[in-house]
Design a protein around this motif. Structure first.
Motif, PDB file in Angstrom:
ATOM      1  N   GLN A  55       0.828  -1.201   0.000  1.00  0.00           N
ATOM      2  CA  GLN A  55       0.000   0.000   0.000  1.00  0.00           C
ATOM      3  C   GLN A  55       0.870   1.262   0.000  1.00  0.00           C
ATOM      4  OE1 GLN A  55      -2.873  -0.176   3.136  1.00  0.00           O
ATOM      5  NE2 GLN A  55      -3.915   1.707   2.561  1.00  0.00           N
ATOM      6  N   THR A  56       1.956   1.235   0.771  1.00  0.00           N
ATOM      7  CA  THR A  56       2.841   2.397   0.863  1.00  0.00           C
ATOM      8  C   THR A  56       3.659   2.582  -0.404  1.00  0.00           C
ATOM      9  OG1 THR A  56       2.962   2.190   3.275  1.00  0.00           O
ATOM     10  CG2 THR A  56       4.724   3.430   2.193  1.00  0.00           C
ATOM     11  N   LEU A  57       4.208   1.495  -0.921  1.00  0.00           N
ATOM     12  CA  LEU A  57       5.046   1.606  -2.116  1.00  0.00           C
ATOM     13  C   LEU A  57       4.247   2.033  -3.342  1.00  0.00           C
ATOM     14  CD1 LEU A  57       7.402  -1.490  -1.680  1.00  0.00           C
ATOM     15  CD2 LEU A  57       7.920   0.916  -1.250  1.00  0.00           C
ATOM     16  N   SER A  58       2.954   1.728  -3.372  1.00  0.00           N
ATOM     17  CA  SER A  58       2.132   2.162  -4.505  1.00  0.00           C
ATOM     18  C   SER A  58       2.055   3.683  -4.588  1.00  0.00           C
ATOM     19  CB  SER A  58       0.727   1.570  -4.412  1.00  0.00           C
ATOM     20  OG  SER A  58       0.009   2.132  -3.322  1.00  0.00           O
ATOM     21  N   SER A  59       2.274   4.356  -3.455  1.00  0.00           N
ATOM     22  CA  SER A  59       2.215   5.821  -3.429  1.00  0.00           C
ATOM     23  C   SER A  59       3.417   6.461  -4.117  1.00  0.00           C
ATOM     24  CB  SER A  59       2.130   6.321  -1.984  1.00  0.00           C
ATOM     25  OG  SER A  59       0.951   5.855  -1.361  1.00  0.00           O
ATOM     26  N   MET A  62       1.628   6.747  -7.522  1.00  0.00           N
ATOM     27  CA  MET A  62       0.226   7.130  -7.659  1.00  0.00           C
ATOM     28  C   MET A  62      -0.154   8.395  -6.914  1.00  0.00           C
ATOM     29  SD  MET A  62      -1.424   3.305  -7.355  1.00  0.00           S
ATOM     30  CE  MET A  62      -3.084   3.956  -7.302  1.00  0.00           C
ATOM     31  N   SER A  63       0.540   8.749  -5.846  1.00  0.00           N
ATOM     32  CA  SER A  63       0.095   9.873  -5.025  1.00  0.00           C
ATOM     33  C   SER A  63       0.387  11.214  -5.688  1.00  0.00           C
ATOM     34  CB  SER A  63       0.764   9.828  -3.652  1.00  0.00           C
ATOM     35  OG  SER A  63       0.363  10.938  -2.881  1.00  0.00           O
ATOM     36  N   ALA A  64      -0.556  12.144  -5.546  1.00  0.00           N
ATOM     37  CA  ALA A  64      -0.365  13.497  -6.062  1.00  0.00           C
ATOM     38  C   ALA A  64       0.238  14.411  -5.006  1.00  0.00           C
ATOM     39  CB  ALA A  64      -1.703  14.066  -6.524  1.00  0.00           C
ATOM     40  N   SER A  65       0.383  13.917  -3.784  1.00  0.00           N
ATOM     41  CA  SER A  65       0.887  14.734  -2.681  1.00  0.00           C
ATOM     42  C   SER A  65       2.396  14.554  -2.528  1.00  0.00           C
ATOM     43  CB  SER A  65       0.191  14.335  -1.374  1.00  0.00           C
ATOM     44  OG  SER A  65       0.885  14.839  -0.261  1.00  0.00           O
TER      45      SER A  65
END
Length: 201
Positions: A55-59, A62-65
């Motif tokens: 879940q963390t590595l997907s950021s 994918m994350s815009a932040s």
């Protein structure tokens, strides 16, 4: 932590990632201490850690932040440190690494962990070629520099990637960054490269 990592607030996700980063390697050490069959409660913890890690590595992608991505980067670096078999340059690293794993562990496999560490490092190096905000880029550069200081055998992989980034910065070929931001990136990159040049390795 699972619902907090999916929270709508970047500040909440950031703190959850910081907590996971601080817990992951001690949890690995706890599991690694088991000399026989791993108890069911630790098996359950290992499964949860795997879900939290994914879940963390997907950021990373994918994350815009910026705050979320930078903390995902720091978590990824902590995994590379844990899964690399070489100890730090000073030999005094107290955090758990795969070098401390006994052969034939019932759950943890050193070879698979080293492969995962290599793949994560390659993912971080590939990020250097992607359009990033100046904040994420500078955190990534500094993280790779710190990683090389603690794991000198990784220098042949990290230094060429940073030098290639230097060529792109000098040519003004970084997408989405203004001139002032390019100047900040240039200063940070110069500092990171000079620090690596001074390493005995």
């Amino acid at each position: 932590l699972q619902p907090l990592l999916g929270d709508e607030s970047p500040a909440v996700v950031k703190r959850a990632m910081q907590t996971l980063t601080s817990l992951y390697r001690p949890a690995l050490a706890l599991i690694a201490q088991q000399r026989g069959p791993v108890p069911p409660e630790l098996l359950e913890m290992w499964e949860l850690l795997g879900e939290l890690k994914a879940q963390t590595l997907s950021s990373l992608q994918m994350s815009a932040s910026d705050a979320v991505r930078t903390n995902a980067l720091k978590f990824a670096v902590s995994l590379v440190l844990a899964f690399c078999s070489q100890e730090g340059a000073d030999g005094a690293s107290a955090a758990w690494s795969v070098a401390q794993l006994v052969a034939g562990h019932a759950l943890l496999k050193a070879g698979a962990m080293r492969e995962e560490g290599d793949a994560l490092l390659q993912q971080l190096l590939l990020l250097l070629r992607q359009p990033l905000s100046s904040t994420v880029l500078m955190v990534l550069m500094n993280a790779l520099g710190d990683l090389s200081k603690q794991r000198p055998p990784l220098l042949p992989l990290v230094v060429p990637a940073l030098c290639e980034l230097q060529r792109r910065v000098s040519a003004g070929a970084l997408e989405g960054l203004q001139r002032a931001q390019l100047g900040n990136v240039q200063t940070s990159l110069k500092s990171a490269l000079l620090a690596l040049v001074k390493l005995p390795a």
